[in-house]
Design a protein around this motif. Structure first.
Motif, PDB file in Angstrom:
ATOM      1  N   THR A  13     100.189  78.826-100.146  1.00  0.00           N
ATOM      2  CA  THR A  13     100.099  80.267-100.348  1.00  0.00           C
ATOM      3  C   THR A  13     101.063  80.683-101.440  1.00  0.00           C
ATOM      4  O   THR A  13     100.723  81.430-102.342  1.00  0.00           O
ATOM      5  CB  THR A  13     100.467  81.005 -99.044  1.00  0.00           C
ATOM      6  N   GLN A  29      92.044  75.318-100.234  1.00  0.00           N
ATOM      7  CA  GLN A  29      91.901  76.712-100.655  1.00  0.00           C
ATOM      8  C   GLN A  29      90.425  77.030-100.892  1.00  0.00           C
ATOM      9  O   GLN A  29      89.626  76.160-101.170  1.00  0.00           O
ATOM     10  CB  GLN A  29      92.691  76.943-101.952  1.00  0.00           C
ATOM     11  N   PRO A  64      94.495  80.180 -99.981  1.00  0.00           N
ATOM     12  CA  PRO A  64      94.299  79.580 -98.650  1.00  0.00           C
ATOM     13  C   PRO A  64      93.503  80.535 -97.771  1.00  0.00           C
ATOM     14  O   PRO A  64      93.611  81.763 -97.915  1.00  0.00           O
ATOM     15  CB  PRO A  64      95.735  79.398 -98.137  1.00  0.00           C
TER      16      PRO A  64
END
Ligand SMILES: [Fe+2]
Length: 448
Positions: A4, A410, A434
């Motif tokens: 992230t 992702q 993500p």
């Protein structure tokens, strides 16, 4: 969480205003200098209305302080253009070389923990702004000197990188203000939606599919013909016949999913998504809060402060994870589009819409015709995982870390949002986050 964070550094958004292909080097220098000034000024303008204290806040793991965004985008030009290409270049401050590095491990120095960025009370904002001025002057001298193709490519990449951070900075300040007990507004202006036209009825557009091509047809000989490396190579894809909806899913439609106990019925959820619902306690999109004073029972935080959901029911639902988008689609008996399906439709439309230049700073209701909201409003989650296209090659050297190293875990998003700078989005643009990410302006388009 590392993924992230990395995705957040890399940001999102797309290209600059189109620059004519085959321009001579004088014309190229003029174009790139004016584009450099325009992009850098746009960043300054976004930061101008918030205080030095506001610019220190880092309110969630995905976010960075505005001051850091201002410094890091400047670091990019110093690191990848001025240091390698200007003879006898004198850095503004030697420590900035590692201090404002985000994730480029190949540069060989220790990178400060992302979570510590709000601890950077030094350098001061004034010093960061002086750093920006110093680099802008050095870049202007450099860009006036007849630069070579590689320096041109890196400068254009740096400008696209800065536009990505413009979008991130607004995304991050929204979360910062949401987290502040005083809930400040980034922009104090009421919504003035044109209520005279009804919201477009949700409908379907059919496509025959077949053998198509996706990806950016990059003209390698033209250093001003920009796309990110992950948009190439252009390649063939076979599509079965499919249909997609004419617009994004609205808050009103999402509320129906919630009212039908969507968040408590495991049959709609992917396993990891269901775990996220239980662990994070999701009951609604990120910026929704219960409010008995609104007839919907909810209010929504925006860059323009809190608003009762009843005023936003026809606007696209926003700030939801891939898991929520996928669960909604299953509840509807549909699915999310693949990125190839999405691109095959979007490539027939100019990349215009409710982007940053409208000043709305929030998704707006669809009130037109045809397939609407492909560009702007909300990034649309797709059913496609982020991987390299067939034959994909990352850029050489440290810049190869820009996109390629994030190709695991992702999902792809398409189309930009209401805070994507104009001219920075295109049909081939691939954003990725993500699947549990919610702080971005992310929404839903359905396919079947
Ligand atoms: Fe960055």
């Amino acid at each position: 969480m590392a993924q992230t964070s990395a995705a957040a550094e890399r940001g999102q958004g797309g290209g600059l205003q189109a620059v004519r292909s085959g321009a001579g080097s004088d014309m190229r220098d003029t174009d790139i200098r004016s584009q450099y000034k325009a992009v850098r000024s746009a960043t300054s303008a976004l930061a101008a209305s918030i205080s030095a204290e506001d610019q220190m806040v880092q309110s969630c793991p995905e976010a960075s302080p505005m001051k850091w965004h201002q410094a890091h985008t400047t670091w990019f030009f110093e690191t990848f253009v001025l240091r390698p290409f200007v003879k006898d270049y004198k850095p503004f401050r030697e420590e900035f070389r590692w201090l404002f590095n985000s994730y480029y491990n190949s540069l060989g120095e220790e990178i400060p923990e992302k979570s510590l960025r709000s601890a950077f009370s030094r350098p001061s904002l004034d010093e960061v702004l002086a750093f920006r001025t110093y680099i802008d002057r050095a870049m202007d001298r450099f860009l006036s000197s007849g630069i070579d193709e590689e320096a041109t490519r890196r400068t254009v990449l740096g400008l696209n990188h800065e536009q990505q951070h413009q979008e991130l900075a607004l995304t991050d300040i929204k979360h910062a203000f949401f987290s502040n007990p005083l809930p400040p507004s980034y922009k104090a202006a009421p919504f003035s939606d044109d209520m005279e036209l009804p919201v477009s009825k949700l409908g379907w557009h059919r496509f025959i599919g077949g053998l198509i091509e996706i990806g950016h047809p990059l003209q390698a000989a033209d250093p001003l013909d920009f796309c990110f490396d992950n948009e190439t190579p252009r390649h063939k894809v076979y599509l079965e016949p499919f249909q997609i909806t004419n617009r994004e899913v609205t808050c009103r439609e999402y509320l129906e999913f919630m009212a039908d106990e969507g968040y408590t019925r495991p049959e709609f959820w992917l396993s990891e998504g269901w775990d996220s619902v239980k662990q994070a306690g999701w009951q609604a999109p990120l910026y929704w809060r219960r409010d008995a004073g609104d007839k919907t029972g909810w209010r929504v935080f925006t860059l323009r402060g809190w608003h009762g959901l009843s005023a936003l029911l026809d606007t696209p639902v926003c700030h939801i994870s891939f898991f929520e988008a996928d669960a909604f689609a299953r509840w509807k008996g549909c699915r999310l589009p693949t990125e190839a399906e999405w691109e095959s439709v979007a490539s027939q439309t100019p990349p215009r819409g409710n982007l940053l230049d409208t000043g709305g700073l929030h998704p707006a209701a669809a009130r037109g015709g045809g397939v609407e909201q492909l560009f702007g409003d909300c990034w649309e989650w797709t059913a496609s995982a982020y991987t390299g296209y067939p034959g994909y090659k990352a850029l050489p050297g440290a810049l190869g870390e820009y996109n390629g190293k994030f190709m695991s875990g992702q999902m792809i998003l398409r189309g930009g949002s209401c805070v994507t700078p104009p001219g920075h989005i295109r049909a081939t643009y691939r954003n990725f986050f993500p699947p549990a990410t919610r702080w971005q302006f992310t929404g839903i388009r359905l396919a079947s």
